[in-house]
Motif scaffolding. Structure first.
Motif: not given
Length: 161
Positions: A121-142
């Motif tokens: 598995y991989f983290f998908i990391v943003s260049k702009v601020n090093n935050k990652v794509l995250d599945q909001d576990v309460l709904n289907s939002n990315l």
């Protein structure tokens, strides 16, 4: 003393999660279905909106993502993640920390790199601020969120083309 020991153990565990980067693991340019580790759902472009969401896999073009290198071309630079359905890319809406699908403009908020977790598995990391794509576990939002190592931030890539 017990509280300090627990804090040290937590720190060691968090460092080990982020230090398991395999320099030989990479995502090569191609077309992929990107699957969440937490529940097996895939990144999907909502047809009704411009949102990137997580949804049950059906294999449609709105669940197929073209990974294109904008760096050195060897799988270790930055990448765009482009929807096969309309050529728009996953974009970090910096004001809201949402992941949206937007026309390609080349900004850092549309560039990503992949950090290997050590187990497929991989983290998908943003260049702009090093935050990652995250599945909001309460709904289907990315969303885009600070990296904490949870399974809702880990993604597998199945190459389909």
């Amino acid at each position: 003393m017990k509280r300090i020991l627990l804090s040290v153990v937590a720190l060691i565990l968090s460092v080990s999660v982020f230090s398991q980067i395999d320099p030989h693991a990479s995502i090569e340019p191609g077309t992929y279905i990107i699957t969440s580790r937490v529940n097996g759902k895939v990144i999907d472009q909502s047809v009704a909106k411009r949102d990137a969401i997580v949804y049950n896999r059906h294999g449609g073009e709105n669940q197929q993502w073209i990974i294109e290198s904008v760096g050195d071309g060897a799988g270790y630079g930055y990448f765009t993640i482009t929807s096969k359905v309309n050529g728009k890319v996953i974009d970090q809406s910096v004001a809201k920390n949402d992941a949206i699908v937007y026309k390609k403009h080349g900004g850092d908020n549309q560039l990503w790199y992949f950090a290997y977790t050590g187990d497929g598995y991989f983290f998908i990391v943003s260049k702009v601020n090093n935050k990652v794509l995250d599945q909001d576990v309460l709904n289907s939002n990315l969303i885009v969120y600070k990296r904490h190592g949870g399974q809702n931030q880990q993604w597998s890539f199945e190459r389909i083309k």
